[in-house]
Design an enzyme around this catalytic site. Sequence first.
Site, PDB file in Angstrom:
ATOM      1  N   LYS A  90       0.861  -1.186   0.000  1.00  0.00           N
ATOM      2  CA  LYS A  90       0.000   0.000   0.000  1.00  0.00           C
ATOM      3  C   LYS A  90       0.895   1.232   0.000  1.00  0.00           C
ATOM      4  O   LYS A  90       2.013   1.208   0.525  1.00  0.00           O
ATOM      5  CB  LYS A  90      -0.887   0.023   1.247  1.00  0.00           C
ATOM      6  CG  LYS A  90      -2.158   0.833   1.075  1.00  0.00           C
ATOM      7  CD  LYS A  90      -3.223   0.035   0.328  1.00  0.00           C
ATOM      8  CE  LYS A  90      -4.550   0.773   0.332  1.00  0.00           C
ATOM      9  NZ  LYS A  90      -5.634  -0.057  -0.225  1.00  0.00           N
ATOM     10  N   LYS A 107     -17.616   6.314  -3.426  1.00  0.00           N
ATOM     11  CA  LYS A 107     -17.245   5.456  -4.552  1.00  0.00           C
ATOM     12  C   LYS A 107     -17.940   4.101  -4.510  1.00  0.00           C
ATOM     13  O   LYS A 107     -18.512   3.643  -5.494  1.00  0.00           O
ATOM     14  CB  LYS A 107     -15.736   5.208  -4.533  1.00  0.00           C
ATOM     15  CG  LYS A 107     -14.875   6.341  -5.027  1.00  0.00           C
ATOM     16  CD  LYS A 107     -13.469   5.772  -5.220  1.00  0.00           C
ATOM     17  CE  LYS A 107     -12.412   6.836  -5.225  1.00  0.00           C
ATOM     18  NZ  LYS A 107     -11.077   6.259  -5.413  1.00  0.00           N
TER      19      LYS A 107
END
Length: 368
Positions: free
Chosen positions: A91, A194
């Site tokens: 990440k 989203k």
Amino acid sequence: MTDVTGAPADVLHTLFHSDQGGHEQVVLCQDRASGLKAVIALHSTALGPALGGTRFYPYANEAEAVADALNLARGMSYKNAMAGLDHGGGKAVIIGDPDKIKSEELLLAYGRFVASLGGRYVTACDVGTYVADMDVVARECRWTTGRSPENGGAGDSSVLTAYGVYQGMRASAQHLWGDPSLRGKRVGIAGVGKVGHHLVEHLRVEGAEVVITDVREEAVGRILAAHPTGVTAVADTATLIRAEGLDIYAPCALGGALNDDTVPALTAKVVCGAANNQLAHPGVEKDLADRGILYAPDYVVNAGGVIQVADELHGFDFDRCKAKASKIFDTTLAIFARAKEDGIPPAAAADRIAEQRMHDATLARRAR
């Protein structure tokens, strides 16, 4: 207090000595010309190149950013393992307010840092980054997914993320109530951005009643306009989790939603949402189990997006991805069965299955 590199000492302590440690590699990135400050964390490459998104967020300090990158990268290792992908976990976080400092120059600089890892890390979208941003990053780095279809990508990964969460809800309903149907169930969604707005669509098509909240009034307004019936809104998450008659609670915003304050207040019998790192600290999963609340592990049910972006590396096919994301239903049920068999919470059961896959891959690699 800083170490010889100038980094805060607690950052290095987090990396090398805390429970958040054990990562293979952490890269601190800085480009003064563009203002880029970023952290790329690779937790594991046992199953293959680390895959995970790029979060763009105004962290309070660098230590907080590093801690988030480490947590998120570790979560990606488990998510990718449970999704059956040949990818490890990684990440990245970019420090700063994307509305104020995001620029083409900054994204290109970030792309060069990702490219310098030579394919050990494959990036994608996350909070604060979008398909258009990945198109820019990809100009400097071929290990970029989540690009637009016009640029050879799969587009918005939130579509299949929401679909996977929906499959996790169906599995939870099957396990708890003996029927996967969500018709007539009351589902609370915290965060309708989203992923959350796609999740509302799935639930309404099936006939579920939906209660929503979001810190952005415009996001709530869009949902209510699109669904004049069957969807209601409440002021905040604190109100949502206490709502009467709630069957399922879906945290779909930032992590830490399940903590010492929220778990005792939950009225829902199931927690199944898209947010990463929902458990604020170890032990929360037991608190949920003690209250009789079924927890569908976040990194299992929200894996639809990573399934989508991983497929992009091999020539994207939406139908193939959707078929794979559909298996989240079976995976979730298998976790519930393992939890019952071992007498442990579902989160612990999922961890055991994922850790076994990573362990087996490590042994196989050493044997070659």
